[in-house]
Design an enzyme around this catalytic site. Structure first.
Site, PDB file in Angstrom:
ATOM      1  N   TYR A 254       0.685  -0.818   0.232  1.00 21.08           N
ATOM      2  CA  TYR A 254       0.572   0.003  -0.216  1.00 21.08           C
ATOM      3  C   TYR A 254       0.942   1.548   0.471  1.00 21.08           C
ATOM      4  CZ  TYR A 254       1.023   0.783   5.152  1.00 21.08           C
ATOM      5  OH  TYR A 254       1.907   1.317   5.860  1.00 21.08           O
TER       6      TYR A 254
ATOM      7  N   ARG B 218       7.974   4.529  -4.839  1.00 20.46           N
ATOM      8  CA  ARG B 218       8.563   3.371  -3.341  1.00 20.46           C
ATOM      9  C   ARG B 218       6.902   2.359  -3.634  1.00 20.46           C
ATOM     10  NH1 ARG B 218       7.322   5.469   2.861  1.00 20.46           N
ATOM     11  NH2 ARG B 218       5.519   5.413   1.675  1.00 20.46           N
TER      12      ARG B 218
ATOM     13  N   ARG C 191      -7.406 -20.318  -2.381  1.00 19.14           N
ATOM     14  CA  ARG C 191      -6.720 -20.735  -0.799  1.00 19.14           C
ATOM     15  C   ARG C 191      -5.104 -20.983  -1.254  1.00 19.14           C
ATOM     16  NH1 ARG C 191      -4.363 -21.332   3.526  1.00 19.14           N
ATOM     17  NH2 ARG C 191      -4.220 -20.165   5.413  1.00 19.14           N
TER      18      ARG C 191
ATOM     19  N   HIS D 235      -1.052 -21.307  -0.303  1.00 23.61           N
ATOM     20  CA  HIS D 235       0.456 -20.984  -0.566  1.00 23.61           C
ATOM     21  C   HIS D 235       0.923 -19.905  -1.827  1.00 23.61           C
ATOM     22  CE1 HIS D 235      -0.894 -21.276   3.980  1.00 23.61           C
ATOM     23  NE2 HIS D 235       0.547 -20.912   4.252  1.00 23.61           N
TER      24      HIS D 235
ATOM     25  N   LYS E  52       6.316  -1.901   2.454  1.00 25.81           N
ATOM     26  CA  LYS E  52       5.385  -2.131   2.387  1.00 25.81           C
ATOM     27  C   LYS E  52       4.152  -2.486   2.260  1.00 25.81           C
ATOM     28  CE  LYS E  52       3.380   2.888   3.118  1.00 25.81           C
ATOM     29  NZ  LYS E  52       3.234   3.202   4.241  1.00 25.81           N
TER      30      LYS E  52
ATOM     31  N   GLU F  50      11.932   2.778  14.660  1.00 29.40           N
ATOM     32  CA  GLU F  50      11.370   3.467  13.797  1.00 29.40           C
ATOM     33  C   GLU F  50       9.936   3.724  14.914  1.00 29.40           C
ATOM     34  OE1 GLU F  50       9.372   2.551  10.037  1.00 29.40           O
ATOM     35  OE2 GLU F  50      10.038   0.738  10.166  1.00 29.40           O
TER      36      GLU F  50
ATOM     37  N   LEU G 285      11.266   1.639   7.238  1.00 34.75           N
ATOM     38  CA  LEU G 285      10.238   1.896   5.848  1.00 34.75           C
ATOM     39  C   LEU G 285      11.342   2.935   5.719  1.00 34.75           C
ATOM     40  CD1 LEU G 285       8.228   1.499   4.214  1.00 34.75           C
ATOM     41  CD2 LEU G 285       7.265   2.720   5.310  1.00 34.75           C
TER      42      LEU G 285
HETATM   43  N1  PMP Z   1       7.507   3.813   8.609  1.00 33.16           N
HETATM   44  C1  PMP Z   1       6.458   3.140   8.666  1.00 33.16           C
HETATM   45  C2  PMP Z   1       6.571   1.786   9.692  1.00 33.16           C
HETATM   46  C3  PMP Z   1       5.102   3.546   8.248  1.00 33.16           C
HETATM   47  O1  PMP Z   1       3.793   2.787   8.236  1.00 33.16           O
HETATM   48  C4  PMP Z   1       5.146   4.589   7.679  1.00 33.16           C
HETATM   49  C5  PMP Z   1       4.012   5.330   6.722  1.00 33.16           C
HETATM   50  N2  PMP Z   1       3.876   5.160   6.494  1.00 33.16           N
HETATM   51  C6  PMP Z   1       6.672   5.340   7.792  1.00 33.16           C
HETATM   52  C7  PMP Z   1       8.270   5.358   8.285  1.00 33.16           C
HETATM   53  C8  PMP Z   1       6.597   6.805   6.829  1.00 33.16           C
HETATM   54  O2  PMP Z   1       6.014   7.083   5.436  1.00 33.16           O
HETATM   55  P1  PMP Z   1       6.017   8.293   4.991  1.00 33.16           P
HETATM   56  O3  PMP Z   1       7.152   9.394   5.521  1.00 33.16           O
HETATM   57  O4  PMP Z   1       6.670   7.817   3.217  1.00 33.16           O
HETATM   58  O5  PMP Z   1       4.615   8.638   4.834  1.00 33.16           O
END
Ligand code: PMP
Length: 284
Positions: free
Chosen positions: A33, A52, A100, A102, A149, A181, A206
Site C-alpha cells: 500500500y 516506493r 487459497r 500459499h 510497505k 522507527e 520503512l
Molecule cells: N514507517 C512506517 C512503519 C510507516 O508506516 C510509515 C508511514 N507509511 C513511515 C515510516 C513513514 O513513511 P512516509 O514518510 O512515506 O509516510
C-alpha cells in the site's frame, strides 16, 4: 470512510466497493500500500510515493496494475467524486484473487487495486504539532523486511494500540535497545549539538518518503544529519525528538514513556523543519 472508492477499475459508493473473500490481501496480507497527502489539489511528494510503490511491488513480484499517468487520473477522479481538495489517499495493491494456496496464483492473475480517500485536516495537524505529542516505547517484533510497505501490519497495529492505551500518540519501536522507527512513521532525535539523527535505511525500517524530504530540508537549512542507530536512552536524553510521515509531516515529540524531552515544549529544530517541509511539498 470515503463516500466513493475505486476498486477493480471502477468507482463505487464505498459501501458497495468490495473485493472477493479469496483476495490474497485478505487471506495472506499478500499486498502493498501507499498513503499520500494532497493539499489544495497538490500531490505531496508524489514522485517518491509512486517510486516506493513500484519498488514494493517489485520486491513481492506483483505486477504493477497501473501506470503513473493513469494512477494520477484515477486519484483526481476519486478526489472529485468525494469533493475533496485536501485529502489522504490510500492505495492498495494485492496479488489478486485465487483459490487459497500459499503458492503464487497462475500467471496472468490480475492484481487488485483499491483506493480510498478521506479529508485531511491540516489545521488540526498544525495544532497538534504546536502542542507536541507523547510516544510510548514498544518492542519491535516485526519481520525482517519492513522496508517493503506491505499490508501485513499486525505488529504495528498492536504497538500503536498499546501506545494509545498508555496515553501516547505513537509507538516508538525498539529492538535490542535501538530505536528503529515508529509504528507508522520514522523516528528522529536532535542531539545537544543540534545534529539530526535517524536510523539508517535498510531492512529494519520503512524508508519514509517524508524522511527523505526532511533530509533535503535539513540540508537547505544547513542542519547536519547523521543516519545512524540510536538507543532509547539516547532518545530520552535528546535535545529534541520528532517523527515524520506523509500524514503527520514533521511532528514534535515532548515525552517518551514517563520522560519529558528537554523542556517539554516542541523543539525549535522540529518546528523549523515542519515549516520547511510544508513550504517545499504542499504550498501552491
Ligand atoms: N514507517 C512506517 C512503519 C510507516 O508506516 C510509515 C508511514 N507509511 C513511515 C515510516 C513513514 O513513511 P512516509 O514518510 O512515506 O509516510
Amino acid at each position: 470512510m470515503s463516500r466513493y472508492a475505486y476498486v477493480n477499475g471502477q468507482f463505487k459508493q464505498a459501501r458497495n466497493a468490495v473485493t472477493h473473500i479469496e483476495d490474497r490481501g485478505y487471506q495472506f496480507a499478500d499486498g502493498i500500500y501507499e498513503v499520500c497527502t494532497i493539499v489544495n489539489g497538490r500531490y505531496c511528494d508524489f514522485d517518491g510515493h509512486f517510486a516506493r510503490m513500484q519498488r514494493s511491488l517489485r520486491e513481492l513480484r506483483i505486477s504493477p496494475p497501473i501506470g503513473r499517468a493513469a494512477l494520477e487520473l484515477k486519484i483526481r477522479e476519486l478526489l472529485k467524486r468525494n469533493k475533496l481538495r485536501t485529502a489522504l489517499v490510500y492505495i492498495q495493491v494485492t496479488r489478486g484473487v485465487a483459490p487459497r494456496n500459499h503458492l503464487f496464483p497462475i500467471s496472468g492473475t490480475p492484481p487488485v487495486l483499491v483506493m480510498t480517500a478521506r479529508r485531511f485536516n491540516l489545521e488540526e495537524s498544525d495544532a497538534k504539532a504546536r502542542k507536541g505529542v507523547k510516544l510510548a516505547s514498544q518492542d519491535d517484533i516485526r519481520w525482517g523486511r519492513v522496508d517493503i510497505k506491505t499490508v501485513g501490519l499486525l505488529p504495528n497495529v498492536l504497538a500503536k494500540q498499546a501506545a494509545a492505551e498508555a496515553g501516547a500518540a505513537e509507538a516508538l519501536l525498539v529492538r535490542d535497545r535501538v530505536v528503529t522507527e515508529c509504528s507508522a512513521s520514522n523516528a528522529w532525535i536532535v542531539d545537544k549539538a543540534g545534529t539530526l539523527i535517524t536510523h539508517p535505511k535498510g531492512n529494519s525500517i520503512l524508508g519514509g518518503i517524508t524522511r527523505e524530504t526532511t533530509i533535503a530540508c535539513a540540508a537547505e537549512l544547513h542542519i547536519k544529519v547523521e543516519e545512524r542507530a540510536f538507543t532509547l536512552e539516547e532518545a530520552k536524553a535528546a535535545g529534541e525528538a520528532f517523527y515524520t510521515s506523509a500524514t503527520s509531516f514533521v511532528m514534535p515529540v515532548i515525552k517518551i514513556d514517563d520522560v519529558t524531552i528537554a523542556d517539554g515544549q516542541p523543539g525549535p529544530v522540529a518546528m523549523r523543519l515542519r515549516e520547511a517541509y510544508k513550504a517545499k511539498v504542499c504550498s501552491a
